[in-house]
Scaffold this motif. Structure first.
Motif, PDB file in Angstrom:
ATOM      1  N   GLU A   1      -1.854  -6.033 -30.488  1.00 40.87           N
ATOM      2  CA  GLU A   1      -1.517  -5.858 -28.907  1.00 40.87           C
ATOM      3  C   GLU A   1      -1.858  -7.349 -28.691  1.00 40.87           C
ATOM      4  O   GLU A   1      -2.764  -7.884 -28.769  1.00 40.87           O
ATOM      5  CB  GLU A   1      -2.863  -4.823 -28.311  1.00 40.87           C
ATOM      6  N   ALA A   2      -1.190  -7.193 -27.462  1.00 37.80           N
ATOM      7  CA  ALA A   2      -1.179  -8.987 -26.656  1.00 37.80           C
ATOM      8  C   ALA A   2      -2.498  -9.210 -25.688  1.00 37.80           C
ATOM      9  O   ALA A   2      -2.705  -7.261 -24.776  1.00 37.80           O
ATOM     10  CB  ALA A   2      -0.131  -9.034 -25.672  1.00 37.80           C
ATOM     11  N   PRO A   3      -2.819  -9.571 -24.876  1.00 41.27           N
ATOM     12  CA  PRO A   3      -4.119  -9.660 -23.891  1.00 41.27           C
ATOM     13  C   PRO A   3      -2.941  -8.608 -22.625  1.00 41.27           C
ATOM     14  O   PRO A   3      -1.752  -8.174 -22.245  1.00 41.27           O
ATOM     15  CB  PRO A   3      -3.578 -10.872 -23.376  1.00 41.27           C
ATOM     16  N   LEU A   4      -3.547  -7.754 -22.144  1.00 35.96           N
ATOM     17  CA  LEU A   4      -4.204  -7.236 -21.049  1.00 35.96           C
ATOM     18  C   LEU A   4      -2.640  -7.291 -19.584  1.00 35.96           C
ATOM     19  O   LEU A   4      -1.632  -7.115 -18.989  1.00 35.96           O
ATOM     20  CB  LEU A   4      -5.241  -6.217 -20.476  1.00 35.96           C
ATOM     21  N   TRP A   5      -3.373  -8.813 -19.408  1.00 35.35           N
ATOM     22  CA  TRP A   5      -2.634  -9.557 -18.953  1.00 35.35           C
ATOM     23  C   TRP A   5      -0.819  -9.790 -19.107  1.00 35.35           C
ATOM     24  O   TRP A   5      -0.031  -9.711 -18.139  1.00 35.35           O
ATOM     25  CB  TRP A   5      -3.217 -10.525 -17.987  1.00 35.35           C
ATOM     26  N   LEU A   6      -0.355  -9.681 -20.027  1.00 34.23           N
ATOM     27  CA  LEU A   6       0.683 -10.124 -20.496  1.00 34.23           C
ATOM     28  C   LEU A   6       1.297  -9.384 -21.087  1.00 34.23           C
ATOM     29  O   LEU A   6       2.429  -8.941 -20.551  1.00 34.23           O
ATOM     30  CB  LEU A   6       0.197 -11.187 -22.593  1.00 34.23           C
ATOM     31  N   ARG A   7       0.532  -8.028 -21.489  1.00 37.72           N
ATOM     32  CA  ARG A   7       1.440  -7.036 -21.272  1.00 37.72           C
ATOM     33  C   ARG A   7       1.901  -5.872 -20.184  1.00 37.72           C
ATOM     34  O   ARG A   7       2.841  -6.484 -20.059  1.00 37.72           O
ATOM     35  CB  ARG A   7       0.765  -5.609 -21.662  1.00 37.72           C
ATOM     36  N   GLY A   8       1.408  -6.566 -18.938  1.00 36.06           N
ATOM     37  CA  GLY A   8       1.229  -6.481 -17.578  1.00 36.06           C
ATOM     38  C   GLY A   8       2.684  -7.225 -17.259  1.00 36.06           C
ATOM     39  O   GLY A   8       4.351  -6.566 -16.210  1.00 36.06           O
ATOM     40  N   VAL A   9       3.143  -8.834 -18.084  1.00 36.04           N
ATOM     41  CA  VAL A   9       4.138  -9.411 -17.466  1.00 36.04           C
ATOM     42  C   VAL A   9       5.272  -8.949 -17.872  1.00 36.04           C
ATOM     43  O   VAL A   9       6.609  -8.617 -16.871  1.00 36.04           O
ATOM     44  CB  VAL A   9       4.110 -10.873 -18.445  1.00 36.04           C
ATOM     45  N   GLY A  10       5.237  -8.121 -19.200  1.00 36.16           N
ATOM     46  CA  GLY A  10       6.187  -7.388 -19.840  1.00 36.16           C
ATOM     47  C   GLY A  10       6.834  -5.879 -18.677  1.00 36.16           C
ATOM     48  O   GLY A  10       7.976  -6.043 -18.358  1.00 36.16           O
ATOM     49  N   ARG A  11       5.849  -5.458 -18.438  1.00 33.64           N
ATOM     50  CA  ARG A  11       6.416  -4.530 -17.828  1.00 33.64           C
ATOM     51  C   ARG A  11       6.955  -4.539 -16.743  1.00 33.64           C
ATOM     52  O   ARG A  11       8.173  -3.953 -15.940  1.00 33.64           O
ATOM     53  CB  ARG A  11       5.156  -3.261 -17.457  1.00 33.64           C
ATOM     54  N   ALA A  12       6.555  -5.612 -15.256  1.00 29.10           N
ATOM     55  CA  ALA A  12       6.809  -5.662 -14.271  1.00 29.10           C
ATOM     56  C   ALA A  12       8.961  -6.774 -14.628  1.00 29.10           C
ATOM     57  O   ALA A  12       8.769  -6.923 -14.094  1.00 29.10           O
ATOM     58  CB  ALA A  12       5.562  -7.495 -13.468  1.00 29.10           C
ATOM     59  N   SER A  13       8.706  -7.500 -15.688  1.00 35.19           N
ATOM     60  CA  SER A  13       9.659  -7.950 -15.839  1.00 35.19           C
ATOM     61  C   SER A  13      11.101  -7.021 -16.091  1.00 35.19           C
ATOM     62  O   SER A  13      11.958  -7.324 -16.131  1.00 35.19           O
ATOM     63  CB  SER A  13       9.388  -9.568 -16.862  1.00 35.19           C
ATOM     64  N   ALA A  14      10.251  -5.725 -16.642  1.00 37.83           N
ATOM     65  CA  ALA A  14      11.524  -4.430 -17.432  1.00 37.83           C
ATOM     66  C   ALA A  14      12.710  -5.074 -15.922  1.00 37.83           C
ATOM     67  O   ALA A  14      14.520  -4.712 -16.942  1.00 37.83           O
ATOM     68  CB  ALA A  14      11.049  -3.356 -17.803  1.00 37.83           C
TER      69      ALA A  14
ATOM     70  N   PRO B   1       2.964 -18.277 -22.943  1.00 43.82           N
ATOM     71  CA  PRO B   1       3.340 -16.512 -23.545  1.00 43.82           C
ATOM     72  C   PRO B   1       3.991 -15.980 -22.567  1.00 43.82           C
ATOM     73  O   PRO B   1       3.634 -14.477 -22.751  1.00 43.82           O
ATOM     74  CB  PRO B   1       2.245 -15.992 -23.747  1.00 43.82           C
ATOM     75  N   LEU B   2       5.472 -15.906 -22.809  1.00 45.12           N
ATOM     76  CA  LEU B   2       7.066 -15.319 -21.994  1.00 45.12           C
ATOM     77  C   LEU B   2       7.872 -15.636 -23.135  1.00 45.12           C
ATOM     78  O   LEU B   2       8.680 -16.133 -22.852  1.00 45.12           O
ATOM     79  CB  LEU B   2       7.050 -16.499 -20.496  1.00 45.12           C
ATOM     80  N   PHE B   3       7.134 -14.825 -23.613  1.00 47.46           N
ATOM     81  CA  PHE B   3       8.428 -14.279 -24.714  1.00 47.46           C
ATOM     82  C   PHE B   3       9.376 -12.871 -24.567  1.00 47.46           C
ATOM     83  O   PHE B   3       9.052 -12.084 -24.498  1.00 47.46           O
ATOM     84  CB  PHE B   3       7.732 -14.257 -26.440  1.00 47.46           C
ATOM     85  N   GLY B   4      10.512 -13.440 -24.928  1.00 47.44           N
ATOM     86  CA  GLY B   4      11.325 -12.269 -24.567  1.00 47.44           C
ATOM     87  C   GLY B   4      12.476 -11.534 -25.652  1.00 47.44           C
ATOM     88  O   GLY B   4      11.816 -12.490 -26.955  1.00 47.44           O
ATOM     89  N   PRO B   5      12.931 -11.050 -25.951  1.00 45.23           N
ATOM     90  CA  PRO B   5      13.470 -10.531 -26.725  1.00 45.23           C
ATOM     91  C   PRO B   5      14.407 -10.854 -27.864  1.00 45.23           C
ATOM     92  O   PRO B   5      15.453 -10.607 -29.082  1.00 45.23           O
ATOM     93  CB  PRO B   5      13.874  -8.775 -26.060  1.00 45.23           C
ATOM     94  N   ALA B   6      14.733 -12.539 -27.623  1.00 48.06           N
ATOM     95  CA  ALA B   6      15.735 -12.758 -28.341  1.00 48.06           C
ATOM     96  C   ALA B   6      15.563 -13.324 -29.883  1.00 48.06           C
ATOM     97  O   ALA B   6      13.979 -13.197 -30.071  1.00 48.06           O
ATOM     98  CB  ALA B   6      16.602 -14.677 -27.309  1.00 48.06           C
ATOM     99  N   LEU B   7      16.127 -13.501 -30.708  1.00 50.39           N
ATOM    100  CA  LEU B   7      15.571 -13.661 -32.350  1.00 50.39           C
ATOM    101  C   LEU B   7      16.732 -15.230 -32.751  1.00 50.39           C
ATOM    102  O   LEU B   7      17.190 -15.405 -32.167  1.00 50.39           O
ATOM    103  CB  LEU B   7      16.086 -12.744 -32.804  1.00 50.39           C
ATOM    104  N   PRO B   8      16.037 -15.811 -33.587  1.00 52.48           N
ATOM    105  CA  PRO B   8      16.469 -17.042 -33.954  1.00 52.48           C
ATOM    106  C   PRO B   8      18.067 -16.434 -34.684  1.00 52.48           C
ATOM    107  O   PRO B   8      18.013 -16.401 -35.973  1.00 52.48           O
ATOM    108  CB  PRO B   8      15.853 -17.569 -35.051  1.00 52.48           C
ATOM    109  N   LEU B   9      18.849 -17.946 -35.035  1.00 53.91           N
ATOM    110  CA  LEU B   9      20.113 -17.259 -34.972  1.00 53.91           C
ATOM    111  C   LEU B   9      20.530 -19.084 -36.232  1.00 53.91           C
ATOM    112  O   LEU B   9      19.815 -20.071 -35.446  1.00 53.91           O
ATOM    113  CB  LEU B   9      21.165 -17.657 -33.825  1.00 53.91           C
TER     114      LEU B   9
END
Length: 335
Positions: free
Chosen positions: A245-258, A281-289
């Protein structure tokens, strides 16, 4: 007519729709040419149709599928699927009901990925032609938290329709197991990630080779906060607790950015990835290519399923299909 006959498949093996640029025409076309069903995953619409068409050429006329992430799907993606002659479109991250009628009129099968019986009922009620039943052991973005071994029979019991089974498929034994449980075909992701035709960064593949565990998390969720399974890296070590689990505030960033997924073009994710760092800690869903900086493997998502414990080599697509379809193919014992 069953699923294999309808699509003209030689083997009951489907390559998972690995987005972010991993599954291009080289990979998908090779899977289809080997008798399975290759899949072009979501990418910017400007290149999506060209990749589908190129995959079909590489497949020597054999069928090719498309995988569309519902939050990122645009009308141009659907037009490309029809124009390029995709045999199957799998929707992930949502049902995709708004597209079903258009695809059906064009003679294209439309499936939805589901991770629960409730999702399965909803997709069938919306008009899906079939389902991809995804167990929680799968890599990438997850639709539920139930293991495939218990979820698959429950979904199969809902009626007579095509079912593909995803999660935990590494070799022939796994394919046989899901077919025996009622699936029409098995979906493999990590096995095809670990091929020479995959565009995953070489260090990404190395991390998967060396991995002894995976983490289910929502850390890489800015713009699309669906739970996902990854191999640990510096970012997960820095920001996740022992439960993933990430910190609560960081999970909130993910939900807010949906909502961003519905308004920003896919190429915006590339710009974001170039600015990511372990300490921010602003990690998007991209992966390394292939072609990305080597350090990017430490701050991007290293998607992989629990099969990492049984996959430790990089092979050609043809060899991967052989391992998934032949009793004599090499495999490692289950851990």
């Amino acid at each position: 007519m069953d699923f294999l006959d309808r699509l003209g498949l030689e083997h009951p093996v489907v390559q998972a729709g690995m987005g972010g640029g991993v599954a291009t025409a080289e990979l998908a076309g090779a899977v289809s040419a080997a008798g399975g069903l290759g899949t072009i995953a979501t990418m910017p619409s400007a290149t999506f149709g060209a990749q589908l068409a190129a995959a079909r050429r590489r497949a020597d006329g054999r069928p090719v599928a498309a995988n569309l992430l519902v939050p990122f799907a645009r009308p141009a993606h659907l037009r490309a699927c029809v124009q390029a002659g995709a045999a199957l479109v799998v929707f992930h991250g949502g049902i995709g009901r708004r597209w079903f009628s258009d695809l059906r009129e064009a003679g294209v099968l439309a499936f939805s990925t589901v991770g629960s019986v409730e999702q399965a009922r909803a997709a069938l009620a919306a008009g899906a032609d079939g389902l991809v039943v995804q167990g929680a052991e799968a890599g990438g973005h997850l639709m539920g938290d139930e293991p495939l071994r218990t979820l698959l029979p429950r979904v199969r019991g809902l009626g007579t329709f095509p079912v593909l089974a995803a999660g935990g498929v590494a070799d022939y034994r796994d394919v046989v197991a899901v077919l025996d449980a009622g699936a029409d075909a098995a979906v493999a992701g990590t096995r095809f990630l670990m091929t020479s035709e995959s565009r995953a960064h070489p260090l990404y593949k190395q991390r998967v080779q060396e991995a002894t565990r995976t983490v289910r998390t929502m850390l890489f969720g800015v713009g699309w906060p669906l739970a996902h399974r990854v191999v640990p890296n510096a970012a997960t070590d820095r920001w996740l607790n022992e439960a993933g689990e990430a910190p609560l505030w960081l999970r909130g960033v993910g939900r807010a950015s949906a909502p961003l997924a519905r308004v920003l073009p896919l190429r915006a994710g590339n710009a974001m990835t170039s600015r990511q760092r372990v300490g921010v800690p602003l990690f998007g869903p991209a992966l390394p290519l292939v072609g990305m900086p080597a350090a990017s493997v430490d701050w991007t998502a290293l998607y992989a399923g629990e099969t990492v414990r049984r996959i430790d080599d990089i092979v050609s697509v043809r060899d991967a299909v052989e391992r998934l379809t032949s009793r004599s193919g090499p495999s490692r014992p289950s851990s």
